[in-house]
Enzyme design. Structure first.
Site, PDB file in Angstrom:
ATOM      1  N   ASP A   1       0.845  -1.166   0.032  1.00  0.00           N
ATOM      2  CA  ASP A   1      -0.012   0.055   0.023  1.00  0.00           C
ATOM      3  C   ASP A   1       0.965   1.332  -0.099  1.00  0.00           C
ATOM      4  O   ASP A   1       1.953   1.302   0.683  1.00  0.00           O
ATOM      5  CB  ASP A   1      -0.912  -0.032   1.355  1.00  0.00           C
TER       6      ASP A   1
ATOM      7  N   PHE B   1       4.537   7.015 -13.006  1.00  0.00           N
ATOM      8  CA  PHE B   1       2.879   7.422 -13.134  1.00  0.00           C
ATOM      9  C   PHE B   1       2.381   8.098 -11.921  1.00  0.00           C
ATOM     10  O   PHE B   1       3.196   8.497 -11.237  1.00  0.00           O
ATOM     11  CB  PHE B   1       2.418   5.614 -12.993  1.00  0.00           C
ATOM     12  N   GLY B   2       1.345   8.096 -11.756  1.00  0.00           N
ATOM     13  CA  GLY B   2       0.552   8.674 -10.461  1.00  0.00           C
ATOM     14  C   GLY B   2       1.102  10.271 -10.175  1.00  0.00           C
ATOM     15  O   GLY B   2       1.130  11.143 -11.011  1.00  0.00           O
ATOM     16  N   TYR B   3       1.784  10.295  -8.978  1.00  0.00           N
ATOM     17  CA  TYR B   3       2.050  11.876  -8.536  1.00  0.00           C
ATOM     18  C   TYR B   3       3.497  12.045  -9.224  1.00  0.00           C
ATOM     19  O   TYR B   3       4.019  13.099  -8.799  1.00  0.00           O
ATOM     20  CB  TYR B   3       1.814  12.010  -7.197  1.00  0.00           C
ATOM     21  N   ASP B   4       4.065  11.157  -9.788  1.00  0.00           N
ATOM     22  CA  ASP B   4       5.636  11.258 -10.178  1.00  0.00           C
ATOM     23  C   ASP B   4       5.705  12.613 -10.801  1.00  0.00           C
ATOM     24  O   ASP B   4       7.001  13.188 -10.480  1.00  0.00           O
ATOM     25  CB  ASP B   4       6.177   9.898 -11.176  1.00  0.00           C
TER      26      ASP B   4
ATOM     27  N   HIS C   1      10.521   4.830  -2.806  1.00  0.00           N
ATOM     28  CA  HIS C   1      10.052   4.237  -1.637  1.00  0.00           C
ATOM     29  C   HIS C   1       9.970   2.842  -1.563  1.00  0.00           C
ATOM     30  O   HIS C   1      10.035   1.917  -0.685  1.00  0.00           O
ATOM     31  CB  HIS C   1       8.775   4.929  -1.145  1.00  0.00           C
TER      32      HIS C   1
END
Ligand code: IMP
Length: 293
Positions: A74, A160-163, A188
């Site tokens: 997660d 992707f995402g907040y990259d 992370h």
């Protein structure tokens, strides 16, 4: 309990991007990854209030459902001046269409509302919690973080995402502007995996120069398309398709422009999930047009 080479491990996710990423981490160690989706396991709702709680819930459900050890992760973005938001709701901020262009804008707007763009920029970190659960109920969790600052407007088409809005400490580029290998050297998820590896893998040496598929790496393309949201990510995706065509033209189903455009027209007219960002629908159709005759 540790994991030995050849152990089947269920990757407790139905998200092809995540399954692909976790596979990249564990396959060099000889672990046979099986996805929860392939085993038709139900995906539990993420009802816990912490990353650890949600990772544990997913891993335990998959281990119980399959009778095999299961690995879940997660992860999310925590912004200091937003009191840790979006945090465990990082995926949900992208709405039903999982549109991270919108999610990043929401983060930027919230920071503006709190007057957080002063000085060196708002501090933030990505966090990943990996959980390994055994069918007998035993559970271990491992955490990794990467710290940095946010920028707006977002930059770069990788990841992707907040990259595209996250600049890791010690660099001036966003994760979206970095080569994926550079991101994974410090991410992370890599850090959480290092802790997992030290504690759980039975002194397994990674296979040297691990197996890149000889032909087209369709799984990597599918994973990239599945998590793509922005115009720049779409541009980077098209760039990779172009290189793939140059390298593997013989494997493309529609290798003339005429055939390809006809297939693309057909794929676009058959798109099912209209909630998804339009750039993602286009990328998926472009990939499908290269695969299906
Ligand atoms: P999860 O599937 O509940 O773990 O959702 C985590 C969400 O956090 C993802 O959908 C991403 O938006 C975000 N996230 C996690 N890891 C990363 C990363 O490496 N880069 C960018 N966004 C990430």
């Amino acid at each position: 309990m540790r994991l030995a080479k050849g152990t089947p491990v269920v990757v407790a996710s139905h998200n092809p991007g995540k399954v692909w990423e976790i596979n990249q981490l564990i396959q060099p160690y000889g672990l046979d990854a099986v996805s929860a989706g392939d085993l038709n396991l139900d995906e539990p709702e993420e009802t816990e209030t912490t990353f650890e709680g949600n990772a544990r819930l997913k891993a335990v459900a998959a281990a119980k459902g399959s009778g095999l050890p299961a690995l879940a992760d997660d992860s999310g973005l925590e912004v200091d001046c937003l009191d840790g938001a979006p945090g465990i709701y990082s995926a949900r901020w992208a709405g039903p269409g999982k549109d991270f262009g919108l999610a990043m804008k929401k983060v930027a707007d919230e920071i503006t509302r709190r007057d957080g763009w002063k000085g060196a920029g708002p501090r933030a970190n990505f966090i990943s919690v990996l959980c390994l659960a055994w069918p007998n109920g035993e559970v271990k969790t491992f955490e990794g973080k990467v710290f940095g600052t946010l920028v707006w407007p977002a930059r770069g088409g990788n990841g992707f995402g907040y990259d595209p809005m996250f600049v890791p400490e010690g660099d001036t580029r966003t994760f979206g502007e970095m080569d994926p290998k550079e991101k994974y050297a410090i991410s992370h998820r890599t850090r959480a995996f290092a802790a997992f590896k030290a504690a759980m893998l039975d002194d397994i040496a990674p296979d040297a120069g691990q197996a890149k598929p000889e032909g087209r790496d369709i799984a990597a393309f599918a994973a990239a398309a599945a998590s793509l949201s922005t115009r720049l990510e779409a541009a980077a995706f098209v760039g990779r398709l172009k290189e793939d065509f140059a390298a593997h033209r013989a494997e493309w189903k529609n290798a003339t422009l005429e055939a390809y455009l006809a297939a693309l027209e057909r794929e676009l007219s058959q798109v099912k999930n209209n909630d998804e960002p339009a750039w993602r629908q286009l990328a998926k159709a472009m990939l499908a047009a290269s695969e299906r005759s």
